[in-house]
Each structure stands twice: as structure tokens, then as C-alpha cells.
Scaffold this active site. Sequence first.
Site, PDB file in Angstrom:
ATOM      1  N   CYS A 169       0.851  -1.267  -0.132  1.00 41.06           N
ATOM      2  CA  CYS A 169      -0.080  -0.017  -0.055  1.00 41.06           C
ATOM      3  C   CYS A 169       0.676   1.343  -0.126  1.00 41.06           C
ATOM      4  O   CYS A 169       0.318   2.355   0.003  1.00 41.06           O
ATOM      5  CB  CYS A 169      -0.921   0.031   1.161  1.00 41.06           C
ATOM      6  SG  CYS A 169      -2.114  -1.355   1.242  1.00 41.06           S
ATOM      7  N   GLU A 320      -0.726   5.937  13.292  1.00 42.83           N
ATOM      8  CA  GLU A 320      -0.103   7.195  12.670  1.00 42.83           C
ATOM      9  C   GLU A 320      -0.269   8.530  13.585  1.00 42.83           C
ATOM     10  O   GLU A 320       0.402   9.420  13.411  1.00 42.83           O
ATOM     11  CB  GLU A 320      -0.499   7.221  11.365  1.00 42.83           C
ATOM     12  CG  GLU A 320      -2.026   7.596  11.056  1.00 42.83           C
ATOM     13  CD  GLU A 320      -2.091   7.782   9.692  1.00 42.83           C
ATOM     14  OE1 GLU A 320      -1.373   8.585   9.059  1.00 42.83           O
ATOM     15  OE2 GLU A 320      -3.261   7.406   9.069  1.00 42.83           O
ATOM     16  N   LYS A 341      -9.318   8.868   2.160  1.00 46.12           N
ATOM     17  CA  LYS A 341      -9.715   7.667   1.905  1.00 46.12           C
ATOM     18  C   LYS A 341     -11.400   7.721   2.460  1.00 46.12           C
ATOM     19  O   LYS A 341     -11.856   6.787   1.893  1.00 46.12           O
ATOM     20  CB  LYS A 341      -9.051   6.728   2.676  1.00 46.12           C
ATOM     21  CG  LYS A 341      -7.434   6.442   2.118  1.00 46.12           C
ATOM     22  CD  LYS A 341      -6.829   5.212   2.955  1.00 46.12           C
ATOM     23  CE  LYS A 341      -5.407   5.005   2.259  1.00 46.12           C
ATOM     24  NZ  LYS A 341      -4.599   5.929   2.354  1.00 46.12           N
ATOM     25  N   HIS A 346      -9.735   3.081  -0.297  1.00 42.40           N
ATOM     26  CA  HIS A 346      -8.512   2.634  -0.292  1.00 42.40           C
ATOM     27  C   HIS A 346      -8.018   1.766  -1.493  1.00 42.40           C
ATOM     28  O   HIS A 346      -8.366   0.490  -1.276  1.00 42.40           O
ATOM     29  CB  HIS A 346      -8.017   1.835   0.964  1.00 42.40           C
ATOM     30  CG  HIS A 346      -6.680   1.629   1.366  1.00 42.40           C
ATOM     31  ND1 HIS A 346      -5.503   1.682   0.314  1.00 42.40           N
ATOM     32  CD2 HIS A 346      -6.072   0.740   2.337  1.00 42.40           C
ATOM     33  CE1 HIS A 346      -4.506   1.265   0.932  1.00 42.40           C
ATOM     34  NE2 HIS A 346      -4.831   0.813   2.051  1.00 42.40           N
ATOM     35  N   PHE A 405       0.603  -3.348   4.374  1.00 46.06           N
ATOM     36  CA  PHE A 405       1.045  -4.786   4.871  1.00 46.06           C
ATOM     37  C   PHE A 405       2.518  -5.140   4.684  1.00 46.06           C
ATOM     38  O   PHE A 405       2.850  -4.849   3.463  1.00 46.06           O
ATOM     39  CB  PHE A 405       0.119  -5.503   4.389  1.00 46.06           C
ATOM     40  CG  PHE A 405      -1.279  -5.854   4.584  1.00 46.06           C
ATOM     41  CD1 PHE A 405      -1.746  -4.793   5.808  1.00 46.06           C
ATOM     42  CD2 PHE A 405      -2.378  -6.522   3.955  1.00 46.06           C
ATOM     43  CE1 PHE A 405      -2.787  -4.654   6.016  1.00 46.06           C
ATOM     44  CE2 PHE A 405      -3.598  -6.373   4.544  1.00 46.06           C
ATOM     45  CZ  PHE A 405      -4.126  -5.592   5.706  1.00 46.06           C
TER      46      PHE A 405
END
Length: 427
Positions: A169, A320, A341, A346, A405
Site C-alpha cells: 500500500c 499514525e 480515503k 483505499h 502490509f
Amino acid sequence: MSRRAVITGIGVVAPGGIGREPFWDMLTAGRTATRRITLFDPTAFRSQVAAEADFDPAAAGLSPRQIRRMDRAAQFAVVSAREAVADSGLDLANTPPERIGVSIGSAVGCTMGLEEEYVLLSDAGRHWLVDHSYGVPHLYGYMVPSTLAVEVAWEVGAEGPTALISTGCTSGLDSIGHGAQLIEEGAADVVVTGATDAPLSPITSACFDAIKATSPNNDDPEHASRPFDQDRDGFVLAEGAAVLVMEEKTAAEARGAHVYGELVGFAGRSNAFHMTGLKANGREMAEAIKVALDRARLAPASVDYINAHGSGTKQNDRHETAAFKRSLGSHAHKVPVSSIKSMVGHSLGAIGSIEVAACALALDRQVVPPTANLRTSDPECDLDYVPLTAREHRMDVVLSVGSGFGGFQSAMLLARSGAVEYGGDRR
């Protein structure tokens, strides 16, 4: 004199906005593009919502042969590249082809083409041994993700460095970072860069259903993507692409190009921790942000807006938030943060480039896109997440981050044209 990379063209294929201006209009209006999946029957799945692009390849200018040959992800990339080149005003026919590079990102490659062919060849999974002669002649191309970059290179006539960047991602951020490096090191003068993914297929839905990462809010798709909201319940899958034209700054200025922004800092890190898990303290993302700031020779207080990864999972949003506090200190509470998003979902590897396109437009127009659907903030997410409504805001430097990921963490800094001297001082 050091070579510097600037953005002079933007092309977008996104849910809710095919083309740069419709995309920006949707973001600033705070509209969401999430809905019940229409590309296949989602009834059997836990999560039945997605952000789909209303994309007609013929209306977008692709020929019947291109449509037949290219997977949906490649179609997105080529159409976005065409728009970006037109927007840049570059005459690529008069640019030495060996000085044109391509850097395209993708997390899952030609997912839709591969799944469609598997279903056909195996008679919907009934046969283990399949007859390859029934496959399309371009099946091999579907299996090799680099064909996405090749299609863009063919489209723009690039004979310079050409690469496919696949880092989950963060692919969309990392591909642009690689493209800027090609300019900075002198390997290319123009780089067509960005990312594309068209993952909306049964196999992708099944994979994310299995780990319960996607939102099951099937009764209210419009509000399913809710980053930083205390009632969020997972991210919303999406598709799309964004492609940028990047040029060496001196050459771009000499030809009078419109410069959306300059890439002044980029860094990537890995958490070496877990395939899908994140450490709560956000240390690896914070480290990527700090290194990007160091490379730009900017202080944390220079950041005027943060485009968050903001996927809408509790793990990511809290991770985050901690990273912003860890890297920016007290300034984290003063800078506006938002997640697009919430509106476009996403799109895996593509989203990083879509977000950089949004950041470049935000810099250019001095407007921060909102976080849609954010009505009640998670108490652990206590920053200024620009809920619901876009905000006019003075910006010289924006930060965009990504988390993927495998533990990938990337951070990119863009500066408004003419706002920052080399070495980090503001003009």
C-alpha cells in the site's frame, strides 16, 4: 548545482472523479464515492461496499485493441498518463526518448484480468487442470506486473529507465520517490510516475474478509469509510490511478511550465514486525517522517498540512496519530490532518499516488480536503483532522504518509513552488 524534481502534470482516474478537476471538485465538496459493489455480485461477502470508478475505457479514448489487450489497471494508468502529459504542456515528441523515464507502482497488478481468466479456464473452479488454449493471448502479460509500466512507457514513448514498484500500500508513494530520484541523479530529465490498481474482484474481497479488515457497513455505504471516527469498523476497498509528470526544476522553469510543487524529501522504513500488525507507538512511521524532513532540511514546524494514511482501521489511525506526535512534537497539535480515503476509499498500491495528486492540488489551490464522515473523534486520535468540510489554509509544505502490509512506512514532503529554498529555508 543540484538537480531537483518538480510536478508539472497531473492525471487522475478515481472513484467519484474521472480526471483531475472532477476529482478535486469531489474532494473539496466532501462527497463520498463509496457504494455497494456493482462490478460483481458481492452478496456472499462480509463487506459488500467499495469505491468504484465510473470508468468507460472507450469514452476515455482507448482503442478497441487497447481495451482488449490491457487489464483495467493498465487502462487506468494509460488514461491518467495521457491527462498528466497534456496538463504538463510538454512536447514529448521533441524530448529525447532516452531521457524520459517511467516509474509506476501497483500492489496487486492485473488482478481482474487474472481472476477473469482463471474463472473461464477452470470453468468457475471446477477443473484443476485447465486448457490454456482458451486463455486470451495476453494472459502472460497479466501475470507480469511490469507490463503496467511498459504500457505507460509505450504510451509516452519513454526509452529511459522504466520500473514497476510494488511495495504493497506504499507503492504509490515509493514509485514517485523513485521517479524523483531518477531526476535528481541525472538518469532522466522527465519521469512519468504514479500508481494504479484495480483490485475489485471476488478474490480480493475474500482475502480482506478473511482478516476482517474491511468495513461490513453494507446498509450505509456512503458512510462506511470513517477514518479517525470512534465508530469506524474497517477500511473500504477501492480502485483507481494517478500519474504525475515530473521534470528537472530548472528545465521546467525555463520553458514556463506551471509547477504544482517540488518533491523536497522522501523516506521509507519497515517495521520488521508483522505482516499486518503495527506497533502502537508509531516509531517506524515517525522515523520515515524524520528522515524525510532531514533530507529536505526542514524543521517539524515547517509542515503546514498532513495527508494521513487514514485507512479507517483503529490500529492504523492510532498508530499514525502516535507517529505524528513522535515526529513533529507539539506541532502535531497545530497542523491540519485529513484522510481522503474517507471519500475515495483505499485503492491499495494506487492510493499513495492519488493522495500525492491531492496534495499537489492542495498546495496549488491552498485548500485542505476534509475527512468526510468524521463526526465523533476517537479520543485516542486527538489531532485536527479537518472534519466534514474543506478548509482554506496557507500551505508551503505538505506531508503525505503511507503504511502498508508487510510493515512498509513511507513519508513524502512537497513544497509549493518558490516557497522553500534549497536547504530548507522558507522564502
